[in-house]
Design a protein around this motif. Structure first.
Motif, PDB file in Angstrom:
ATOM      1  N   ASP A   1     -17.483 -13.456   1.987  1.00  0.00           N
ATOM      2  CA  ASP A   1     -17.392 -12.088   2.522  1.00  0.00           C
ATOM      3  C   ASP A   1     -17.342 -11.127   1.322  1.00  0.00           C
ATOM      4  OD1 ASP A   1     -16.819  -9.729   3.791  1.00  0.00           O
ATOM      5  OD2 ASP A   1     -14.795 -10.300   4.419  1.00  0.00           O
TER       6      ASP A   1
ATOM      7  N   GLY B   1     -14.485  -8.543   6.501  1.00  0.00           N
ATOM      8  CA  GLY B   1     -14.206  -9.456   7.608  1.00  0.00           C
ATOM      9  C   GLY B   1     -15.447 -10.078   8.238  1.00  0.00           C
ATOM     10  N   TYR B   2     -16.628  -9.796   7.658  1.00  0.00           N
ATOM     11  CA  TYR B   2     -17.877 -10.385   8.163  1.00  0.00           C
ATOM     12  C   TYR B   2     -18.751 -10.859   7.011  1.00  0.00           C
ATOM     13  CZ  TYR B   2     -16.784  -8.195  12.627  1.00  0.00           C
ATOM     14  OH  TYR B   2     -16.166  -7.842  13.785  1.00  0.00           O
TER      15      TYR B   2
ATOM     16  N   SER C   1     -18.492 -13.582  11.922  1.00  0.00           N
ATOM     17  CA  SER C   1     -17.065 -13.266  11.848  1.00  0.00           C
ATOM     18  C   SER C   1     -16.353 -14.545  11.391  1.00  0.00           C
ATOM     19  CB  SER C   1     -16.542 -12.878  13.229  1.00  0.00           C
ATOM     20  OG  SER C   1     -16.651 -14.005  14.098  1.00  0.00           O
TER      21      SER C   1
END
Length: 208
Positions: A113, A118-119, A166
């Motif tokens: 990441d 967060g992705y 995610s």
């Protein structure tokens, strides 16, 4: 570092580090102190910087990808002060060398990441795969091959079909297929280098 100070540090880190014994923690602290002494960097009072850390990754674990080494450094450097402290060193190595699958999934996700949002996005995958794959001279446009790989990765791992991964997507994919743990580049040591590192650190350092 005097004996009493070392013992206090071993006791405190030994309690928080569930993957190492106290004598192993002591060996890791001694190695850390040796690296700090050799580094002579501006961080010498508290730890060592990215250059020393990258040298460790290269010499002891055979890592060569600049981008991956930088990301591993960022993951170890919990407080983002551009310096690895002794607590970060022992804590990071606990996962790096002996982490549970759960811990390694979390660690690899953090490495991949790139912007910490967060992705793992399509762009981030492209960047990492472009870096870690060898370019074939015969290929007209190597970027096309990398785009295909990104599409394959998304197809296999993007469970909610939102075009990015995610943590939930990543974890689910890896639990279904462990080989996907390092899908976007090698950021964990192989078993051979782990064994060599542990033997050198825990057996040879103990004699010092």
């Amino acid at each position: 570092m005097n004996r009493k100070k070392l013992q206090l540090l071993v006791d405190s880190l030994g309690q928080s580090s569930k993957h190492f014994t106290k004598s192993e923690v002591e060996c890791l602290i001694k190695l850390f102190n040796m690296l700090v002494a050799e580094s002579r960097s501006r961080f010498a009072a508290v730890g060592f910087d990215c250059n020393v850390f990258r040298d460790v990754l290269y010499r002891m674990f055979g890592m060569m990808d600049d981008m991956m080494m930088d990301r591993v450094f960022r993951t170890f450097d919990r407080d983002n002060n551009s310096c690895i402290s002794v607590e970060e060193w022992v804590g990071g190595l606990a996962v790096f060398l002996r982490g549970t699958l759960e811990e390694r999934i979390k660690y690899c996700f953090e490495v991949y990441d790139l912007n910490g949002d967060g992705y793992i996005t399509r762009d981030e995958m492209f960047q990492m795969l472009k870096n870690s794959l060898l370019k074939q001279p015969s290929e007209e446009d190597p970027d096309e091959g990398i785009k295909d790989l990104v599409d394959i990765a998304l197809k296999k791992m993007d469970y909610d079909h939102d075009g990015k991964l995610s943590f939930v997507d990543f974890e689910k994919a890896v639990r279904n297929e462990n080989l996907l743990l390092e899908a976007f580049g090698p950021c964990l040591p192989d078993i051979k280098s782990i064994m060599a590192f542990e033997q050198k650190t825990f057996q040879e350092t103990r004699k010092l």
